[in-house]
Design a protein around this motif. Structure first.
Motif, short mmCIF file in Angstrom:
data_model
loop_
_atom_site.label_atom_id
_atom_site.label_comp_id
_atom_site.label_asym_id
_atom_site.label_seq_id
_atom_site.Cartn_x
_atom_site.Cartn_y
_atom_site.Cartn_z
N LYS A 75 -42.40 42.66 3.32
CA LYS A 75 -41.89 43.67 3.04
C LYS A 75 -41.48 44.38 2.01
CE LYS A 75 -39.67 44.85 8.12
NZ LYS A 75 -38.22 44.57 8.58
N ASN A 76 -41.39 43.30 0.84
CA ASN A 76 -41.38 43.54 -0.40
C ASN A 76 -39.82 43.54 -0.63
OD1 ASN A 76 -44.07 42.48 -1.30
ND2 ASN A 76 -44.75 44.76 -1.15
N ALA A 77 -38.98 43.05 0.33
CA ALA A 77 -37.56 43.51 0.89
C ALA A 77 -37.14 42.43 -0.16
CB ALA A 77 -37.26 44.25 1.75
N VAL A 78 -35.48 42.43 -0.54
CA VAL A 78 -34.83 41.10 -0.69
C VAL A 78 -33.49 42.14 0.02
CG1 VAL A 78 -34.15 41.99 -3.23
CG2 VAL A 78 -33.60 39.55 -2.56
N TYR A 79 -32.77 40.97 0.16
CA TYR A 79 -30.98 40.76 1.38
C TYR A 79 -29.68 40.59 0.35
CZ TYR A 79 -35.11 43.14 4.40
OH TYR A 79 -36.29 43.50 4.72
N LEU A 80 -28.86 41.07 0.68
CA LEU A 80 -27.54 40.41 -0.02
C LEU A 80 -26.69 40.44 1.13
CD1 LEU A 80 -26.61 38.52 -2.05
CD2 LEU A 80 -25.78 40.49 -3.39
N GLN A 81 -26.53 39.04 1.78
CA GLN A 81 -25.75 39.45 2.55
C GLN A 81 -24.13 39.37 2.02
OE1 GLN A 81 -25.61 40.51 6.05
NE2 GLN A 81 -23.00 40.32 6.24
N MET A 82 -22.77 40.01 1.22
CA MET A 82 -21.42 39.84 1.54
C MET A 82 -20.55 40.09 2.84
SD MET A 82 -22.29 42.28 -2.02
CE MET A 82 -22.37 43.50 -1.39
N ASN A 83 -19.75 38.41 2.80
CA ASN A 83 -18.84 38.56 3.12
C ASN A 83 -17.08 38.29 3.03
OD1 ASN A 83 -20.78 38.33 5.55
ND2 ASN A 83 -21.22 36.24 4.99
N ASN A 84 -16.13 38.11 3.16
CA ASN A 84 -15.00 38.05 2.53
C ASN A 84 -15.42 38.39 1.23
OD1 ASN A 84 -12.55 36.62 2.50
ND2 ASN A 84 -13.38 34.46 1.39
N LEU A 85 -15.56 39.92 0.90
CA LEU A 85 -15.40 40.37 -0.18
C LEU A 85 -14.07 40.36 -0.83
CD1 LEU A 85 -18.26 42.87 0.98
CD2 LEU A 85 -18.04 41.66 -1.60
N LYS A 86 -13.67 40.70 -1.85
CA LYS A 86 -12.73 40.62 -2.67
C LYS A 86 -13.03 41.99 -3.72
CE LYS A 86 -12.76 35.14 -2.58
NZ LYS A 86 -12.01 34.39 -3.72
N ARG A 87 -11.68 42.26 -4.77
CA ARG A 87 -11.07 43.40 -4.99
C ARG A 87 -12.40 42.94 -6.56
NH1 ARG A 87 -9.64 48.44 -4.64
NH2 ARG A 87 -7.85 47.75 -6.65
N ASP A 88 -12.52 41.51 -6.97
CA ASP A 88 -13.30 41.39 -7.69
C ASP A 88 -14.87 40.93 -7.49
OD1 ASP A 88 -11.46 38.65 -9.09
OD2 ASP A 88 -11.12 40.05 -9.71
N ASP A 89 -15.24 41.39 -6.42
CA ASP A 89 -17.04 42.21 -5.81
C ASP A 89 -16.88 43.28 -6.47
OD1 ASP A 89 -16.34 39.59 -3.06
OD2 ASP A 89 -17.23 39.13 -4.97
N ILE A 90 -16.14 44.41 -7.11
CA ILE A 90 -16.96 45.99 -7.31
C ILE A 90 -17.23 45.56 -9.03
CG2 ILE A 90 -15.63 47.76 -8.12
CD1 ILE A 90 -12.50 47.06 -6.49
N GLY A 91 -18.45 46.48 -8.12
CA GLY A 91 -18.96 47.62 -8.78
C GLY A 91 -20.22 47.57 -8.64
#
Length: 119
Positions: A75-91
Motif C-alpha cells: 500500500k506504500n503506507a506507514v503507520y504510527l501506533q501511539m499508546n499512553n499518550l502524554k502532553r509532551d507528545d503534542i505537536g
C-alpha cells in the motif's frame, strides 16, 4: 509527481491512543526509509520513529515502549501506533518518505496532522 498524505491525528486524553497513517502515491519507483517526525510549538522538528525497507526500526527515546511504527509495502503506507499518550507528545506529526525513481532519491513530506493531548 509524488503525494504524501497523513491522517489519524486528533484530540485525545492523556493515556489514550491514536493511530497515524501515511500513504504515498504517484510516480514511485521504490520507497526506502519512511518515518514520522513531529514539531511541537516553539520547537524544532524532530524524528519520532523511522523504518527501513527491510523493516529495521528506530525510535526517539521518549516514545520507546509506547509508539510502534510499521509499514505496508503493498500500500506504500506507514503507520504510527501511539499508546499512553502524554502532553509532551503534542505537536504536528509529519510523514517523510525517501522515494527512489529511475535516477534520483528524494525525500517527500506530507502536510502534517495535529496531535493534541489533554490532561
Amino acid at each position: 509527481q509524488v503525494q504524501v498524505v497523513e491522517s489519524g491525528g486528533g484530540l485525545v486524553q492523556a493515556g489514550g491512543s491514536l493511530r497515524l497513517s501515511c500513504v504515498v502515491s504517484g510516480s514511485i519507483g521504490s520507497i526506502n526509509m519512511m518515518g514520522w517526525y513531529r514539531q511541537a510549538p516553539g520547537k524544532q522538528r524532530e524524528l519520532v520513529a523511522d523504518i527501513s525497507s527491510g523493516g529495521s526500526t528506530n525510535y526517539v527515546d521518549s516514545v520507546k515502549g509506547r509508539f510502534t511504527i510499521s509499514r505496508d509495502h503493498a500500500k506504500n503506507a506507514v503507520y504510527l501506533q501511539m499508546n499512553n499518550l502524554k502532553r509532551d507528545d503534542i505537536g504536528v506529526y509529519y510523514c517523510k518518505a525517501r522515494v527512489r525513481t529511475a535516477l534520483l532519491e528524494y525525500d517527500y513530506w506530507g502536510q502534517g496532522t495535529q496531535v493534541t493531548v489533554s490532561s
